[in-house]
Write an enzyme that holds these catalytic residues in place. Sequence first.
Site, short mmCIF file in Angstrom:
data_model
loop_
_atom_site.label_atom_id
_atom_site.label_comp_id
_atom_site.label_asym_id
_atom_site.label_seq_id
_atom_site.Cartn_x
_atom_site.Cartn_y
_atom_site.Cartn_z
N SER A 93 -8.33 -71.14 -11.79
CA SER A 93 -7.46 -70.95 -12.96
C SER A 93 -7.77 -71.97 -14.06
CB SER A 93 -6.01 -71.08 -12.55
OG SER A 93 -5.73 -70.20 -11.50
N1 SAH Z 1 -5.72 -71.60 -7.09
C1 SAH Z 1 -7.01 -71.00 -7.01
C2 SAH Z 1 -6.95 -69.60 -7.53
C3 SAH Z 1 -7.93 -68.71 -6.88
S1 SAH Z 1 -7.84 -67.04 -7.39
C4 SAH Z 1 -7.99 -71.81 -7.83
O1 SAH Z 1 -7.61 -72.33 -8.88
O2 SAH Z 1 -9.15 -71.89 -7.44
C5 SAH Z 1 -6.67 -66.36 -6.25
C6 SAH Z 1 -7.08 -66.37 -4.80
O3 SAH Z 1 -6.08 -65.63 -4.09
C7 SAH Z 1 -8.39 -65.69 -4.50
O4 SAH Z 1 -9.25 -66.59 -3.88
C8 SAH Z 1 -8.01 -64.52 -3.58
O5 SAH Z 1 -8.96 -64.27 -2.57
C9 SAH Z 1 -6.70 -65.02 -2.99
N2 SAH Z 1 -5.80 -64.00 -2.44
C10 SAH Z 1 -5.48 -62.78 -2.96
N3 SAH Z 1 -4.59 -62.16 -2.15
C11 SAH Z 1 -4.32 -63.01 -1.12
C12 SAH Z 1 -3.47 -62.95 0.04
N4 SAH Z 1 -2.71 -61.90 0.30
N5 SAH Z 1 -3.45 -64.02 0.88
C13 SAH Z 1 -4.22 -65.11 0.63
N6 SAH Z 1 -5.04 -65.23 -0.45
C14 SAH Z 1 -5.09 -64.20 -1.31
#
Ligand code: SAH
Length: 208
Positions: free
Chosen positions: A52
């Site tokens: 993000s």
């Molecule tokens: N906070 C992270 C954001 C990553 S994007 C950063 O700044 O790097 C969001 C993430 O949520 C992705 O890696 C995706 O694989 C994960 N995601 C989506 N649905 C999910 C679920 N049900 N359980 C766990 N992770 C999930």
Amino acid sequence: MVQDQIIARGICDQRVIDAMMKIPRHIFVQEAFAVQAYSDKALPIGEKQTISQPYIVALMTEKLALTGTERVLEIGTGSGYQTALLATLADRIYSAERIRLLALRARRCLDSLKLFNVQLRINDVAGSPIGWEEAAPFDAIIVTAGAPEVPAILTDQLARGGRLVIPVGTDTSQQLLTIIKNEDGELQRELSVECRFVPLIGRQGWQA
Ligand code: SAH
């Protein structure tokens, strides 16, 4: 980054500001994007996911109002950057990620920063529930993927007095919501900025 993107836009929780000064963001992005690690935008981290934008990370963290004693659940470890900030600002972090490769990379980054108060879980089984029932209730829950609605399974896992921060909306645009569970167990909602997250996948989210 912290002066121009975080403080100038109104983030004022000094603990959040200090944590953002301390945690290096470039180690959480892929080498090809390292030069852009501190720029004002989300960046790809592989597997069609993103780290993000720094301001959104700061805003969501500030909304959790952490003091250092909390047990925190994060859904969507991704790169692990947000996780590292939480680990600096709270007592114990439980973070779930559905993509194994990302979780393993995040683990390496967190270990390299000696942030050992984080438990990671890989939730890669289709249809597995969002949340972490065995470790509930949590003082704070942060969801870093966009949901169609607030999953009741998460408000159930929130302690009284706790806060849940989650982007809610369509799969392309969401609004940041803070849900506060008061001491009587009632839920209050506060709306904040428009944002754009990758989708939350699963039974309480979008289909893969
Ligand atoms: N906070 C992270 C954001 C990553 S994007 C950063 O700044 O790097 C969001 C993430 O949520 C992705 O890696 C995706 O694989 C994960 N995601 C989506 N649905 C999910 C679920 N049900 N359980 C766990 N992770 C999930």
